[in-house]
Design an enzyme around this catalytic site. Sequence first.
Site, PDB file in Angstrom:
ATOM      1  N   LYS A  13       0.726  -1.406  -0.032  1.00 28.43           N
ATOM      2  CA  LYS A  13       0.023   0.064   0.028  1.00 28.43           C
ATOM      3  C   LYS A  13       0.774   1.190  -0.002  1.00 28.43           C
ATOM      4  CE  LYS A  13      -2.169  -1.196   4.003  1.00 28.43           C
ATOM      5  NZ  LYS A  13      -1.477  -2.433   4.268  1.00 28.43           N
ATOM      6  N   ARG A  88     -10.489   0.704   8.230  1.00 23.04           N
ATOM      7  CA  ARG A  88      -9.949  -0.683   8.600  1.00 23.04           C
ATOM      8  C   ARG A  88     -10.932  -1.496   9.205  1.00 23.04           C
ATOM      9  NH1 ARG A  88      -4.023   0.356   8.532  1.00 23.04           N
ATOM     10  NH2 ARG A  88      -3.039  -1.655   9.144  1.00 23.04           N
ATOM     11  N   ARG A 122      11.622  -6.040   5.568  1.00 22.73           N
ATOM     12  CA  ARG A 122      11.283  -4.549   5.243  1.00 22.73           C
ATOM     13  C   ARG A 122      12.269  -3.830   6.134  1.00 22.73           C
ATOM     14  NH1 ARG A 122       5.682  -1.845   5.503  1.00 22.73           N
ATOM     15  NH2 ARG A 122       5.631  -3.155   7.671  1.00 22.73           N
ATOM     16  N   ARG A 153      10.674  -1.858  11.472  1.00 23.18           N
ATOM     17  CA  ARG A 153       9.829  -1.318  12.163  1.00 23.18           C
ATOM     18  C   ARG A 153       9.586  -2.281  13.490  1.00 23.18           C
ATOM     19  NH1 ARG A 153       4.827   0.012   8.122  1.00 23.18           N
ATOM     20  NH2 ARG A 153       3.606  -1.170   9.876  1.00 23.18           N
ATOM     21  N   ARG A 164      -1.155  -8.907  13.258  1.00 23.79           N
ATOM     22  CA  ARG A 164      -1.585  -8.055  12.372  1.00 23.79           C
ATOM     23  C   ARG A 164      -2.233  -8.623  11.273  1.00 23.79           C
ATOM     24  NH1 ARG A 164       3.858  -5.652  10.707  1.00 23.79           N
ATOM     25  NH2 ARG A 164       2.664  -4.170   9.195  1.00 23.79           N
TER      26      ARG A 164
END
Length: 206
Positions: A13, A88, A122, A153, A164
């Site tokens: 996204k 969400r 990531r 992160r 998540r």
Amino acid sequence: MKLIFLGPPGAGKGTQAAGVSAHFRVPHISTGDMFRSAIKNETPVGIEAKRYLDAGELVPDSVVIDMVRERLAMDDCKSGYLLDGFPRTVDQAVALDGISEPDAVVEIEVRDEKLLDRLTGRRVCGKCQGTFHVSKLADAHTCPVCGGEVYQREDDRPETISTRLRAYHEQTEPLIGYYSGKDKLCRVNGDSRVEDVFKNILASLE
Ligand code: AP5
Ligand code: MG
């Protein structure tokens, strides 16, 4: 153009929002980025949101909706917006319809098995906010674009990622039905090269 990007954690996204928001000349609004900045600045919203982000759970609707309402009232949203990571939940979507109804919703589809590798690998640049996969970095600590230091992160650890993903399937996936019922949903395969996903998003919106 008033756009929403919907998709699981790691679907791309944020990666796609950078190019698509520039294409339509609308601000890229990521609620995740807003929370991370609020946490860094220790604002009241940041202090409240921190435990949810750390756990990989959704921040309560009332907090998110107020934050987005304030953001969409700003001048730069007059010509539209690209919302990344909001809504969400169905309650958030209903609230958004009352604030500013979106024109289209792009769902970026990627299977869970692919997402785990993307998220654990990531790295984000602390200086320019660029996002990279660690396997593509010549130096695992340095941003290839601006030379800043890259970091992982907090919520990109395997145990938090599974929470998540569960939150996505249980609380966010119902939005697919919500927006297809309104004839606003564009589904795009997110499991191809970044440039191809970008082209497919623009094609699906046309
Ligand atoms: P948020 O920051 O929105 O996180 P997320 O939805 O979990 O999504 P990510 O940012 O992890 O993934 P992305 O889809 O942006 O992927 P990216 O482009 O980075 O939210 C964080 C937290 O904030 C939530 O858990 C919650 O606590 C809270 N929150 C936020 N909004 C909320 C809301 N509305 N309500 C309640 N709580 C809220 O790409 C991922 C990786 O894949 C990168 O390494 C990238 O380089 C790579 N990649 C991207 N595209 C490709 C491709 N095509 N091929 C190969 N690799 C790719
Ligand atoms: Mg993101």
